[in-house]
Design an enzyme around this catalytic site. Structure first.
Site: not given
Ligand SMILES: NC(=O)c1ccc[n+]([C@@H]2O[C@H](COP(=O)([O-])OP(=O)(O)OC[C@H]3O[C@@H](n4cnc5c(N)ncnc54)[C@H](OP(=O)(O)O)[C@@H]3O)[C@@H](O)[C@H]2O)c1
Length: 236
Positions: A143, A159
């Site tokens: 990501s 995350y």
């Protein structure tokens, strides 16, 4: 290099979202696809995409946090096809946004277990079969939130840390496998409309899956040890 219709791919987290679309796009390219799903039942054996007899699309039980499940899934693919050419470590979760000053240790461990250890377990299990064929394509779904270069906000801290770790893991395995014919890369799909990304994300699953599928089908002289967004290098 083998013709694409002879290649076999294992995609984790393929029950929905970007993983399902990656599995669908690989299948549409004539690659036999084993779609790893947690909730697998006898009814899950499905054929879709390419109707050529040599091309299969089937779901197999796979929870990336369970070592036994990983081992059994990889053995099942090898029993069915005798090879695994492509591994897409897509399964991923977020514990959402929270203050980095308030660490929920269990939530963080869960995120790391799926996003980082899950990919590591799959690599460890699949790479011997790839090494035996001097061929492999490993794609870790990362990501932009995990890019240290772009990291200037504290949202979704667990995350972000997990995705920075999967980037590091990508470099570690690329270095470990240098010269073996196995290319290891990471992809940022961008902000995509899925259960994880939410309905306001600007990108479709088709757009999110494009770069991972490109990396999964790289030619022999393709890159290894890179992070890519829209088929272009992204800063780590
Ligand atoms: N959507 C975005 O905007 C975005 C942006 C950047 C990166 N990503 C990354 O892209 C990947 C896919 O995300 P998505 O948006 O498609 O998410 P999603 O729609 O929430 O799907 C997540 C997938 O991961 C699976 N999964 C979760 N825990 C698992 C486990 N323990 N074992 C095996 N599978 C497990 C889920 O399976 P179940 O159905 O069984 O829960 C599901 O198939 C993730 O790595 C995510 O971090 C997404």
């Amino acid at each position: 290099m083998r013709a694409s219709e002879d290649r076999v791919a294992l995609v984790t987290g393929a029950s929905r979202g970007i993983g399902r679309e990656i599995a669908r796009q690989l299948s549409a390219r004539g690659i036999s696809v084993c779609a790893g799903v947690r909730n697998h039942g006898p009814e899950s054996l499905i054929a879709e995409g390419n109707s050529a007899a040599s091309v299969l699309y089937r779901e197999i039980a796979l929870d990336v946090t369970q070592p036994d499940s990983v081992r059994e899934a990889v053995q099942a693919v090898l029993r069915m096809f005798g090879r695994i050419d492509i591994l897409v470590n897509n399964a991923g979760i977020s514990d959402g946004d929270h203050d980095a000053l308030r660490l929920d240790v269990e939530a963080f461990k869960n995120v790391m277990d799926v996003n980082v250890l899950g990919a590591w377990r799959l690599c460890e299990s699949v790479i011997p079969a790839m090494t035996a064929n001097n061929y492999g394509r490993i794609v870790n779904i990362s990501s932009t939130l995990g890019s240290l270069h772009h990291l200037n906000r504290a949202t979704e801290p667990a995350y972000r840390v997990s995705k920075a770790a999967i980037n590091a893991l990508t470099r570690v395995f690329a270095a470990r496998l240098s010269g073996t014919g196995i290319l290891v890369n990471a992809a940022s799909p961008g902000w995509v409309r899925t259960d994880l990304g939410g309905p306001n994300a600007p990108r479709s699953v088709q757009q999110g899956a494009d770069t991972p599928v490109w990396l999964a089908t790289l030619p022999e002289d393709g890159p290894s040890g890179g992070l890519f967004y829209d088929r272009a290098p992204l800063e780590w």
